[in-house]
Design a protein around this motif. Structure first.
Motif, PDB file in Angstrom:
ATOM      1  N   UNK A  51       0.809  -1.223   0.000  1.00 47.15           N
ATOM      2  CA  UNK A  51       0.000   0.000   0.000  1.00 47.15           C
ATOM      3  C   UNK A  51       0.844   1.276   0.000  1.00 47.15           C
ATOM      4  N   UNK A  52       1.775   1.396   0.910  1.00 51.98           N
ATOM      5  CA  UNK A  52       2.576   2.620   1.024  1.00 51.98           C
ATOM      6  C   UNK A  52       3.658   2.729  -0.054  1.00 51.98           C
ATOM      7  N   UNK A  53       3.977   1.635  -0.687  1.00 48.60           N
ATOM      8  CA  UNK A  53       5.040   1.627  -1.694  1.00 48.60           C
ATOM      9  C   UNK A  53       4.600   2.320  -2.978  1.00 48.60           C
ATOM     10  N   UNK A  54       3.376   2.097  -3.403  1.00 43.14           N
ATOM     11  CA  UNK A  54       2.944   2.588  -4.711  1.00 43.14           C
ATOM     12  C   UNK A  54       2.538   4.052  -4.727  1.00 43.14           C
ATOM     13  N   UNK A  55       2.594   4.724  -3.600  1.00 40.85           N
ATOM     14  CA  UNK A  55       2.311   6.158  -3.580  1.00 40.85           C
ATOM     15  C   UNK A  55       0.840   6.462  -3.751  1.00 40.85           C
ATOM     16  N   UNK A  56       0.576   7.688  -4.214  1.00 42.07           N
ATOM     17  CA  UNK A  56      -0.807   8.136  -4.379  1.00 42.07           C
ATOM     18  C   UNK A  56      -1.321   7.698  -5.739  1.00 42.07           C
ATOM     19  N   UNK A  57      -2.302   6.856  -5.720  1.00 39.44           N
ATOM     20  CA  UNK A  57      -2.920   6.385  -6.957  1.00 39.44           C
ATOM     21  C   UNK A  57      -4.432   6.441  -6.801  1.00 39.44           C
ATOM     22  N   UNK A  58      -5.084   6.736  -7.897  1.00 43.83           N
ATOM     23  CA  UNK A  58      -6.534   6.634  -7.925  1.00 43.83           C
ATOM     24  C   UNK A  58      -6.858   5.138  -7.936  1.00 43.83           C
ATOM     25  N   UNK A  59      -7.791   4.739  -7.138  1.00 46.02           N
ATOM     26  CA  UNK A  59      -8.202   3.324  -7.062  1.00 46.02           C
ATOM     27  C   UNK A  59      -7.020   2.416  -6.706  1.00 46.02           C
ATOM     28  N   UNK A  60      -6.286   2.793  -5.702  1.00 44.51           N
ATOM     29  CA  UNK A  60      -5.097   2.035  -5.305  1.00 44.51           C
ATOM     30  C   UNK A  60      -5.435   0.591  -4.944  1.00 44.51           C
ATOM     31  N   UNK A  61      -6.520   0.385  -4.233  1.00 42.57           N
ATOM     32  CA  UNK A  61      -6.937  -0.967  -3.845  1.00 42.57           C
ATOM     33  C   UNK A  61      -7.100  -1.843  -5.077  1.00 42.57           C
ATOM     34  N   UNK A  62      -7.845  -1.337  -6.053  1.00 45.70           N
ATOM     35  CA  UNK A  62      -8.086  -2.089  -7.285  1.00 45.70           C
ATOM     36  C   UNK A  62      -6.777  -2.345  -8.042  1.00 45.70           C
ATOM     37  N   UNK A  63      -5.914  -1.343  -8.086  1.00 44.72           N
ATOM     38  CA  UNK A  63      -4.634  -1.498  -8.765  1.00 44.72           C
ATOM     39  C   UNK A  63      -3.816  -2.628  -8.144  1.00 44.72           C
ATOM     40  N   UNK A  64      -3.695  -2.635  -6.826  1.00 47.07           N
ATOM     41  CA  UNK A  64      -2.899  -3.660  -6.152  1.00 47.07           C
ATOM     42  C   UNK A  64      -3.523  -5.045  -6.287  1.00 47.07           C
ATOM     43  N   UNK A  65      -4.823  -5.113  -6.250  1.00 45.78           N
ATOM     44  CA  UNK A  65      -5.489  -6.397  -6.474  1.00 45.78           C
ATOM     45  C   UNK A  65      -5.248  -6.891  -7.903  1.00 45.78           C
TER      46      UNK A  65
END
Length: 140
Positions: A51-65
């Motif tokens: 979570x903290x590695x990828x920085x500020x992203x829109x829809x971060x949860x979806x991106x990581x999944x």
């Protein structure tokens, strides 16, 4: 990095490298260099760890999944996380990251030095022209 490592170990991640300034991308690969390094965790655990590695992203949860799902179907070579190939890959990533950081510092210096110049302001109105390119053009 792209030709010798990412293509072999985790080729699907290349789609997320959109610029040479993708510091988050290098940090994510340092922590999770292969699909195996992601899949050793449950999806929720991976999302929490990344979570903290990828920085500020829109829809971060979806991106990581999505990254997790891509890892599950990756065609990358199955290599040991402690193997020589991954060790050398992890040696190259900090170098790439450092170059990216230095480029950002140069850009800030160029911006502060040139921001009041009219010709610099005109160059900056052109699409794709950033502070470093403007500095080079002004010096030539």
């Amino acid at each position: 990095m792209l030709n010798h490592y990412l293509t072999l170990y985790f080729p699907e991640m290349e789609r997320y490298l959109h610029s040479t300034r993708a510091e988050w991308f290098c940090r994510l690969l340092l922590k999770f260099p292969t699909p195996t390094s992601i899949l050793r965790y449950k999806k929720a655990t991976f999302v929490k760890r990344a979570w903290d590695i990828v920085g500020r992203k829109v829809c971060k949860q979806r991106f990581l999944e999505e990254v997790y799902e891509i890892a599950a179907h990756s065609i990358g070579l199955p290599v040991a996380l402690k193997g020589l190939g991954i060790t050398t890959f992890k040696l190259q990533l900090p170098r790439y990251l450092e170059l990216s950081i230095q480029r950002n510092e140069l850009e800030k210096m160029a911006e502060s030095m040139l921001s009041q110049r009219t010709d610099y302001q005109r160059l900056r109105t052109l699409p794709g022209v950033g502070p470093i390119i403007s500095l080079i053009k002004l010096l030539c």
